[in-house]
Enzyme design. Structure first.
Site, mmCIF file in Angstrom:
data_model
loop_
_atom_site.group_PDB
_atom_site.id
_atom_site.type_symbol
_atom_site.label_atom_id
_atom_site.label_comp_id
_atom_site.label_asym_id
_atom_site.label_seq_id
_atom_site.Cartn_x
_atom_site.Cartn_y
_atom_site.Cartn_z
ATOM 1 N NE ARG A 47 -2.985 0.439 3.276
ATOM 2 C CZ ARG A 47 -2.236 0.497 4.396
ATOM 3 N NH1 ARG A 47 -1.400 1.498 4.596
ATOM 4 N NH2 ARG A 47 -2.348 -0.452 5.306
ATOM 5 C CE1 TYR A 99 -16.892 11.456 -15.648
ATOM 6 C CE2 TYR A 99 -16.345 11.501 -13.319
ATOM 7 C CZ TYR A 99 -16.713 10.801 -14.448
ATOM 8 O OH TYR A 99 -16.935 9.456 -14.365
ATOM 9 C CG ASP A 171 -10.177 16.316 -14.486
ATOM 10 O OD1 ASP A 171 -9.483 15.716 -15.338
ATOM 11 O OD2 ASP A 171 -11.231 15.841 -14.009
ATOM 12 C CE LYS A 196 -12.877 8.137 -17.906
ATOM 13 N NZ LYS A 196 -13.220 9.375 -17.252
HETATM 14 C C1 PLP Z 1 -13.681 9.782 -15.983
HETATM 15 C C2 PLP Z 1 -13.327 11.120 -15.447
HETATM 16 C C3 PLP Z 1 -13.083 11.313 -14.082
HETATM 17 C C4 PLP Z 1 -13.226 10.199 -13.065
HETATM 18 O O1 PLP Z 1 -12.286 9.197 -13.267
HETATM 19 P P1 PLP Z 1 -12.530 7.637 -12.913
HETATM 20 O O2 PLP Z 1 -11.269 7.009 -13.333
HETATM 21 O O3 PLP Z 1 -13.726 7.207 -13.663
HETATM 22 O O4 PLP Z 1 -12.764 7.594 -11.431
HETATM 23 C C5 PLP Z 1 -12.733 12.588 -13.660
HETATM 24 N N1 PLP Z 1 -12.621 13.613 -14.537
HETATM 25 C C6 PLP Z 1 -12.875 13.468 -15.848
HETATM 26 C C7 PLP Z 1 -12.743 14.630 -16.755
HETATM 27 C C8 PLP Z 1 -13.230 12.219 -16.349
HETATM 28 O O5 PLP Z 1 -13.498 12.087 -17.659
#
Ligand code: PLP
Length: 380
Positions: A47, A99, A171, A196
């Site tokens: 961890r 998001y 982000d 993504k």
């Molecule tokens: C998918 C996404 C998230 C969240 O990420 P997860 O891996 O699904 O927890 C946060 N911000 C954006 C812009 C996203 O597309």
């Protein structure tokens, strides 16, 4: 090193001192042998740290031009770690077009724990200042925004956060480090849903943070270890493998994204097309100065404006897959109002343009002719 080289080699020096493997071994272990209590080779319990995870964390830091990288079990777990820097009474100012999962985490979990959130349009960064109080701690920015593809000037927001001594978190999931590097523009924290584009193959859920400041990195590392939302070594291996082709994938995502946006713009059944690479996009100048290209995300609404028309199109697509998520090699299509953004109340949603006929495309790296033909027949 330039970006394309860093994607492959960044942070990978001496990753396997045992046998000089070129890719880091998947250290599928929870614990590490100690010779004497406290005497070990730098790893005690997985961890706290795992060599496969560290190889990935160093690579992500490298492509973001940052010093410290941290990987989490999901993008939301990474955001959650940032919010744990706060105390009850603290305030966050966030992009209004966010998001849906971030919005849910902020309003359904952290508001109950005494953190206050304001969701504001950030097209004009100076206007953010009127929302700042003595309790404000973090400005949370998403750019390009999801799904409306607004662009926020990171450098201009960083001037505001520096003046008021706040943290700026960005982000960077949609753009990735290939298109923009927020730390270089004054951000303190870069966050990714590595699920993504970084992973890029729709086979893993993961998140990450990158920072430059040592004391901030120490606090986040403490939270990562204390709260424990870490990814496993198999998943770290997959994302590291994904990043090695990030630059070539992104190049094609951008090419195909532009072709799809232009096709939609010329289609008589399409009303609005949201793509930051159009000269008449309201934030085109900022997009051009801040990003090296415009990405593979495109949203559009239909002329008749009904939910039924959007659903008909989504059900008719054959190459595009109707699914949540984005950033994989395969093209995906989604309906924000009922899918990714269903957790945002309808009135709030429509205020920012997420109407019932809006469709969001994650344009993949298939042959562009097949993608255009698919859209053509589905819209017809
Ligand atoms: C998918 C996404 C998230 C969240 O990420 P997860 O891996 O699904 O927890 C946060 N911000 C954006 C812009 C996203 O597309």
């Amino acid at each position: 090193m330039k970006f394309n080289t860093k994607a492959i080699h960044g942070g990978q020096e001496n990753i396997d001192p045992g046998y000089n493997a070129v890719m880091p071994p998947i250290y599928q272990t929870s614990t590490f042998k100690q010779h004497s209590p406290g005497s070990h080779k730098g790893y005690e319990y997985a961890r706290s740290a795992n060599p496969t995870r560290n190889a990935l964390e160093k690579n992500i830091a490298s492509i973001e031009n940052g010093k410290y990288g941290l990987a989490f079990g999901s993008g939301l777990a990474a955001i959650d770690a940032v919010l744990k820097l706060l105390k009850p009474g603290d305030e966050v100012i966030a992009t209004n077009d966010l998001y849906g999962g971030s919005y849910r985490l902020f309003t359904r979990i952290y508001e109950d724990l005494g953190i206050k959130f304001q969701f504001v349009a950030m097209d004009d960064p100076v206007s953010i200042e009127k929302h700042i109080s003595t309790a404000t701690r973090i400005i949370w920015v998403e750019t390009p925004t999801n799904p409306m593809m607004n662009i926020i000037d990171i450098k201009a927001v960083a001037q505001v956060t520096k003046k008021h001594n706040l943290l700026l978190a960005v982000d960077n999931t949609f753009a990735t480090a290939y298109l923009q590097q927020p730390l270089d523009r004054g951000a303190d924290i870069v966050m990714h849903s590595a699920t993504k584009y970084l992973g890029g193959h729709s086979d893993v859920i993961m998140g990450s943070l990158v920072v430059n400041d040592k004391s901030l990195a120490d606090k986040l590392y403490f939270i990562q270890n204390a709260s424990g939302a870490i990814p496993g070594p198999q998943d770290c291996f997959l994302v590291l493998r994904g990043i090695k082709t990030l630059h070539v994938r992104m190049q094609r995502h951008c090419e195909n994204g532009r072709a799809v946006a232009e096709f939609l713009k010329g289609n008589s059944k399409v009303k609005n097309v949201y793509y930051p690479g159009f000269e008449d996009h309201p934030n085109y100048d900022i997009a051009t100065s801040q990003m090296s290209d415009y990405g593979g995300m495109v949203s559009f609404s239909t002329v008749d404006g009904t939910k039924e028309s959007a659903i008909k199109i989504l059900e008719s697509l054959r190459v595009f897959t109707l699914a949540e998520s984005l950033g994989g090699v395969e093209s995906l299509a989604g309906h924000p109002a009922t899918m990714t953004h269903a957790s945002i109340p309808k009135t709030e949603r429509e205020k920012i343009g997420i109407v019932d006929s809006l469709i969001r495309l994650s344009v993949g790296i298939e042959d562009i002719h097949d993608l255009l033909q698919d859209l053509e027949q589905a819209i017809r």
